[in-house]
Design a protein around this motif. Structure first.
Motif, mmCIF file in Angstrom:
data_model
loop_
_atom_site.group_PDB
_atom_site.id
_atom_site.type_symbol
_atom_site.label_atom_id
_atom_site.label_comp_id
_atom_site.label_asym_id
_atom_site.label_seq_id
_atom_site.Cartn_x
_atom_site.Cartn_y
_atom_site.Cartn_z
ATOM 1 N N SER A 173 43.176 -27.391 -51.897
ATOM 2 C CA SER A 173 41.779 -27.737 -52.183
ATOM 3 C C SER A 173 41.157 -28.339 -50.938
ATOM 4 N N SER A 174 39.834 -28.418 -50.956
ATOM 5 C CA SER A 174 39.156 -29.126 -49.859
ATOM 6 C C SER A 174 37.921 -29.870 -50.355
ATOM 7 N N CYS A 175 36.837 -29.145 -50.651
ATOM 8 C CA CYS A 175 35.572 -29.825 -50.930
ATOM 9 C C CYS A 175 35.552 -30.536 -52.287
ATOM 10 N N ARG A 176 36.298 -29.998 -53.229
ATOM 11 C CA ARG A 176 36.364 -30.506 -54.605
ATOM 12 C C ARG A 176 34.992 -30.569 -55.273
ATOM 13 N N GLY B 150 33.292 -27.268 -55.680
ATOM 14 C CA GLY B 150 32.935 -25.891 -56.020
ATOM 15 C C GLY B 150 32.203 -25.127 -54.951
ATOM 16 N N VAL B 151 32.353 -25.527 -53.682
ATOM 17 C CA VAL B 151 31.639 -24.853 -52.597
ATOM 18 C C VAL B 151 32.576 -23.980 -51.761
ATOM 19 N N CYS B 152 33.721 -24.534 -51.373
ATOM 20 C CA CYS B 152 34.522 -23.882 -50.334
ATOM 21 C C CYS B 152 35.444 -22.785 -50.872
ATOM 22 N N GLY B 153 35.741 -22.817 -52.160
ATOM 23 C CA GLY B 153 36.569 -21.758 -52.742
ATOM 24 C C GLY B 153 38.060 -21.903 -52.466
ATOM 25 N N CYS C 180 40.240 -23.749 -53.764
ATOM 26 C CA CYS C 180 41.057 -23.998 -54.963
ATOM 27 C C CYS C 180 41.012 -22.817 -55.935
ATOM 28 N N CYS D 24 38.850 -27.024 -58.979
ATOM 29 C CA CYS D 24 38.303 -28.367 -58.756
ATOM 30 C C CYS D 24 37.126 -28.678 -59.658
HETATM 31 S S1 FES Z 1 38.079 -27.407 -53.473
HETATM 32 FE FE1 FES Z 1 36.267 -26.455 -52.635
HETATM 33 S S2 FES Z 1 35.675 -25.156 -54.296
HETATM 34 FE FE2 FES Z 1 37.330 -26.291 -55.136
#
Ligand code: FES
Ligand SMILES: [Fe+2]
Lengths: 409, 99
Positions: free
Chosen positions: B46-49, B51-54, B56, B86
């Motif tokens: 995960s990264s942005c948590r 729902g932007v970066c995809g 997860c 996320c």
């Molecule tokens: S962690 Fe970035 S979309 Fe879920």
């Protein structure tokens, strides 16, 4: 800079009408200058809009040492970016094709919209402004479904080329086509040798018997047929269909429609069409070929039933990738209306024969015995034009005012 | 089937199986699939948590989720069953696949 002076001397040394001195074909410094002066500066033909059917579809490739990505944005426009993250520079999309709702760097997941805006960068300080770090755009032009890119800040004027190509290419319906096949052929030869070979048909009668069935491989300066009566008849027939024949050109581009050999409808093993649903549905596909090409690296043939693209991408002083693509009508069903092995047969065979010729040329040019030799004005007019264009381009590149100022300083 | 999903709605949460690891986690009320997975030691990226970066992204093989994504997926990808862990909450027991 030492290598610039040397290049200048070598350009001066070149005899008009002759092939280039040896270092142009194998020297790593000149290769590096070729990338700067040619591939980072000129318009390049990379593919077709139908390869990016949906928002998020992208085409990523490396030009010289520069990864770039061309992507269809959410509004449907085709955009291009340098494919390097604004964080620490990692390559974002791997070379090839794919689809992404966002452009996400695989390193620290900096995330960009399809318009290049930075949307997410974790753990950055309060005063970090995402607006200061969008993906850097490259220039993209789409002409009747053909995609051209330019990495330069200020590209060469594209408008005259567009004005000439658009009306001639539009009837071929590239926007309603699909990619039937593509591959990359690795050639152990300098990109200029690959291009020189691709700009003449002096070698065709002996080396491309298959292509010669349909392609007018007679000795002529510009690959046109020499039979005036046939040419007149062809021109009248095309005019009746509202198809411009040309030829028309600019310093870095050429466009011409020409007839194939007598009785031949397509570039195929027997001259018969290879695709049952034509792209240009006139006279049973018997419209000859629309050849459009740009310096430094490309030619295309748009036939009645399919289209073929040939673009070279240099990867080293003695290594070149040939990107070959075949388009057919989007409604043509593989296995019903066409089959890939037959579709690609003629150009695939030709490409491989040409690869052998270019690699063989490279080996000879690398030898102690190489001396530049004379081009045939009659049979190698377009090679001469390519090499003259190249020399001019490199002169302009190294003669740029900033370089002179640097030398004085 | 009905019996099975009833069993999966324990007080511990809703059952979510994640392939190919074939682990089962129970997502508690108010918890995202990502949070539950990490709490249970499942290796999820995960990264942005938000729902932007995809990063997860998981693929849903069965079940229903409520997802509050922010452009990390195209609508047609959502229709094809992709979810972002996320910002997704299980509505029913799920079978997900990490692809
Ligand atoms: S962690 Fe970035 S979309 Fe879920
Ligand atoms: Fe050839």
């Amino acid at each position: 800079m030492r290598r610039r002076h040397e290049l200048c001397d070598l350009l001066d040394e070149r005899r008009p009408g002759y092939s280039l001195p040896q270092p142009f074909y194998n020297d790593p410094d000149i290769y590096a200058l070729d990338i700067e002066g040619v591939f980072n500066a000129c318009w390049l033909m990379i593919g077709f809009s139908v390869e990016l059917p949906k928002p998020g579809n992208y085409l990523a490739m490396t030009i010289g040492r520069t990864p770039v990505v061309v992507i269809r944005d959410r509004a449907g426009a085709i955009r291009g970016f340098f494919n390097s993250c604004r964080h620490r520079g990692a390559q974002i999309c791997q070379d090839g094709t794919g689809r992404a709702a966002k452009l996400v760097c695989p390193y620290h997941q900096w995330t960009y919209g399809l318009d290049g805006r930075l949307l997410h960068a974790g753990a950055m300080p309060e005063n970090f402004d995402a607006n200061d770090h969008p993906l850097r755009p490259i220039h993209v032009e789409v002409v009747a479904g053909a995609i051209y890119i330019c990495l330069a800040q200020t590209p060469p004027d594209f408008a005259p080329f567009r004005r000439a190509l658009e009306p001639m290419l539009a009837p071929h319906g590239f926007e309603n086509a699909k990619l039937a096949h593509q591959y990359v052929l690795v050639e152990k030869a300098n990109w200029k040798l690959v291009m020189e070979n691709g700009r003449e048909c002096y070698h065709c009668a002996a080396n491309h018997p298959e292509l010669g069935i349909s392609f007018p491989i007679g000795i002529s300066a510009n690959m046109s047929i020499e039979d005036d009566t046939r040419m007149r008849g062809y021109c009248q027939r095309m005019a009746a269909h509202g198809l411009e024949v040309g030829p028309t050109d600019g310093s870095w581009w050429q466009i011409a429609r020409f007839p194939l050999n007598e009785g031949m409808i397509s570039m195929s093993p027997d001259g018969a069409p290879l695709v049952k649903k034509p792209m240009l549905d006139l006279d049973g596909g018997d419209t000859g070929s629309l050849r459009f090409s740009i310096e430094p690296h490309n030619f295309c043939h748009a036939l009645g039933d399919y289209a073929f693209m040939f673009s070279v991408l240099p990867v080293g002083p003695e290594e070149t990738h040939v990107v070959a693509k075949w388009l057919v009508h989007e409604d043509a069903v593989e296995g019903v209306d066409y089959d890939v092995p037959s579709l690609i047969n003629t150009w695939d065979m030709t490409n491989r024969q040409d690869r052998d010729l270019a690699e063989n040329n490279q080996r000879g040019v690398n030898g102690l015995g190489y001396l530049p030799g004379p081009y045939s004005p009659k049979a190698e007019g377009l090679v001469l034009r390519f090499i003259d264009w190249y020399c001019e381009r490199m002169r302009a590149h190294i003669g740029a005012p900033s370089a002179r100022i640097a030398e004085v300083a | 089937m009905l019996q099975q999903s009833a069993a999966a709605h324990t007080e511990a949460g809703i059952s979510v199986r994640i392939l190919p690891y074939d682990v089962e986690v129970f997502v508690r009320p108010g918890e995202t699939i990502l949070e539950a997975g990490l709490r249970c030691g499942v290796a999820l990226a995960s990264s942005c948590r938000q729902g932007v970066c995809g990063t997860c992204r998981l693929h849903k093989l069965s079940g229903e989720v409520e997802m509050h994504q922010n452009g990390g997926l195209f609508e047609d990808e959502v229709e094809d069953g992709d979810i972002l862990a996320c910002c997704s909450y299980p509505l029913t027991p799920l079978v997900l696949e990490w692809a």
